[in-house]
Design an enzyme around this catalytic site. Sequence first.
Site, PDB file in Angstrom:
ATOM      1  N   THR A   1       0.838  -1.207   0.000  1.00 54.48           N
ATOM      2  CA  THR A   1       0.000   0.000   0.000  1.00 54.48           C
ATOM      3  C   THR A   1       0.867   1.249   0.000  1.00 54.48           C
ATOM      4  O   THR A   1       0.588   2.209  -0.721  1.00 54.48           O
ATOM      5  CB  THR A   1      -0.939  -0.001   1.228  1.00 54.48           C
ATOM      6  OG1 THR A   1      -1.743  -1.178   1.185  1.00 54.48           O
ATOM      7  CG2 THR A   1      -1.820   1.233   1.253  1.00 54.48           C
ATOM      8  N   TYR A   2       1.916   1.251   0.809  1.00 54.52           N
ATOM      9  CA  TYR A   2       2.831   2.393   0.844  1.00 54.52           C
ATOM     10  C   TYR A   2       3.791   2.381  -0.349  1.00 54.52           C
ATOM     11  O   TYR A   2       4.040   3.412  -0.972  1.00 54.52           O
ATOM     12  CB  TYR A   2       3.609   2.424   2.161  1.00 54.52           C
ATOM     13  CG  TYR A   2       2.795   2.979   3.306  1.00 54.52           C
ATOM     14  CD1 TYR A   2       2.412   4.313   3.313  1.00 54.52           C
ATOM     15  CD2 TYR A   2       2.410   2.182   4.370  1.00 54.52           C
ATOM     16  CE1 TYR A   2       1.665   4.841   4.348  1.00 54.52           C
ATOM     17  CE2 TYR A   2       1.658   2.698   5.412  1.00 54.52           C
ATOM     18  CZ  TYR A   2       1.286   4.028   5.403  1.00 54.52           C
ATOM     19  OH  TYR A   2       0.534   4.549   6.427  1.00 54.52           O
TER      20      TYR A   2
ATOM     21  N   GLU B   1      11.957   3.127   9.338  1.00 57.21           N
ATOM     22  CA  GLU B   1      12.463   4.209   8.493  1.00 57.21           C
ATOM     23  C   GLU B   1      11.550   4.334   7.279  1.00 57.21           C
ATOM     24  O   GLU B   1      11.361   3.369   6.547  1.00 57.21           O
ATOM     25  CB  GLU B   1      13.895   3.922   8.028  1.00 57.21           C
ATOM     26  CG  GLU B   1      14.895   3.749   9.147  1.00 57.21           C
ATOM     27  CD  GLU B   1      15.053   2.311   9.617  1.00 57.21           C
ATOM     28  OE1 GLU B   1      14.651   1.375   8.891  1.00 57.21           O
ATOM     29  OE2 GLU B   1      15.576   2.109  10.724  1.00 57.21           O
TER      30      GLU B   1
ATOM     31  N   THR C   1      12.413   0.294  15.316  1.00 55.31           N
ATOM     32  CA  THR C   1      12.489   1.613  14.689  1.00 55.31           C
ATOM     33  C   THR C   1      12.241   1.438  13.197  1.00 55.31           C
ATOM     34  O   THR C   1      12.863   0.604  12.546  1.00 55.31           O
ATOM     35  CB  THR C   1      13.854   2.271  14.950  1.00 55.31           C
ATOM     36  OG1 THR C   1      13.983   2.511  16.359  1.00 55.31           O
ATOM     37  CG2 THR C   1      13.978   3.606  14.217  1.00 55.31           C
TER      38      THR C   1
ATOM     39  N   GLN D   1      15.445  -1.437  23.124  1.00 50.44           N
ATOM     40  CA  GLN D   1      15.100  -0.054  22.779  1.00 50.44           C
ATOM     41  C   GLN D   1      13.599   0.181  22.891  1.00 50.44           C
ATOM     42  O   GLN D   1      12.791  -0.681  22.578  1.00 50.44           O
ATOM     43  CB  GLN D   1      15.602   0.306  21.385  1.00 50.44           C
ATOM     44  CG  GLN D   1      14.882  -0.367  20.246  1.00 50.44           C
ATOM     45  CD  GLN D   1      15.520  -0.062  18.896  1.00 50.44           C
ATOM     46  OE1 GLN D   1      16.640   0.416  18.794  1.00 50.44           O
ATOM     47  NE2 GLN D   1      14.792  -0.353  17.838  1.00 50.44           N
TER      48      GLN D   1
ATOM     49  N   GLN E   1       5.423  -5.863   7.159  1.00 46.82           N
ATOM     50  CA  GLN E   1       5.174  -7.235   7.577  1.00 46.82           C
ATOM     51  C   GLN E   1       6.469  -7.890   8.040  1.00 46.82           C
ATOM     52  O   GLN E   1       7.487  -7.838   7.346  1.00 46.82           O
ATOM     53  CB  GLN E   1       4.566  -8.057   6.444  1.00 46.82           C
ATOM     54  CG  GLN E   1       4.220  -9.479   6.898  1.00 46.82           C
ATOM     55  CD  GLN E   1       3.565 -10.290   5.809  1.00 46.82           C
ATOM     56  OE1 GLN E   1       4.186 -10.592   4.797  1.00 46.82           O
ATOM     57  NE2 GLN E   1       2.306 -10.641   6.022  1.00 46.82           N
TER      58      GLN E   1
END
Length: 188
Positions: A113-114, A137, A135, A180, A156
């Site tokens: 989708t992105y 990006e 994290t 983290q 995913q």
Amino acid sequence: MGIKSDRWIRKMAREHGMIEPFEPHQVRHGDCSSVISYGTSSYGYDVRCSNEFKIFTNINSAIVDPKNFDQNSFVDLVSDVCIIPPNSFALARTVEYFRIPRDVLTICLGKSTYARCGIIVNVTPLEPEWEGHVTLEFSNTTPLPAKIYANEGVAQVLFLGADDVCETSYRDRSGKYQGQTGVTLPKA
């Protein structure tokens, strides 16, 4: 290495806290509208982006140096939506906290989708016995501003089971990103 199924993912999340919070099924609809899917899929887990973002800006004309990263190059944002400037990037973190078993390595891939909008999600592999918030990006490869939605699916995670247990895990070598929480900047 074989890929792990939805049954294995549900079992490890419920019995060993591998993913918290955990969604045992694929979620495609929110309260009043559709959402970018998240939760357990056939052979993976679709993670959500939290509402904490760090948006890259070059107001200080800094050089991007992974060994000496200037945290002033980011603007912090807490919001349900993040707008990434054209040809720029942002950092975020997953809603989910992960605890990876010693005999598992994960690969994380951005959602189509992105990707189909020119937004690339990058995550390095989650190594055996690593734990923490992931994290994320986001790279906006387009000449237009791009929108990221908090609390919806962004990538995913695929779980690969090893044929043999590793000699040294991420925890054993005291990896710098172990445990983290929040959006974590580069550490050299």
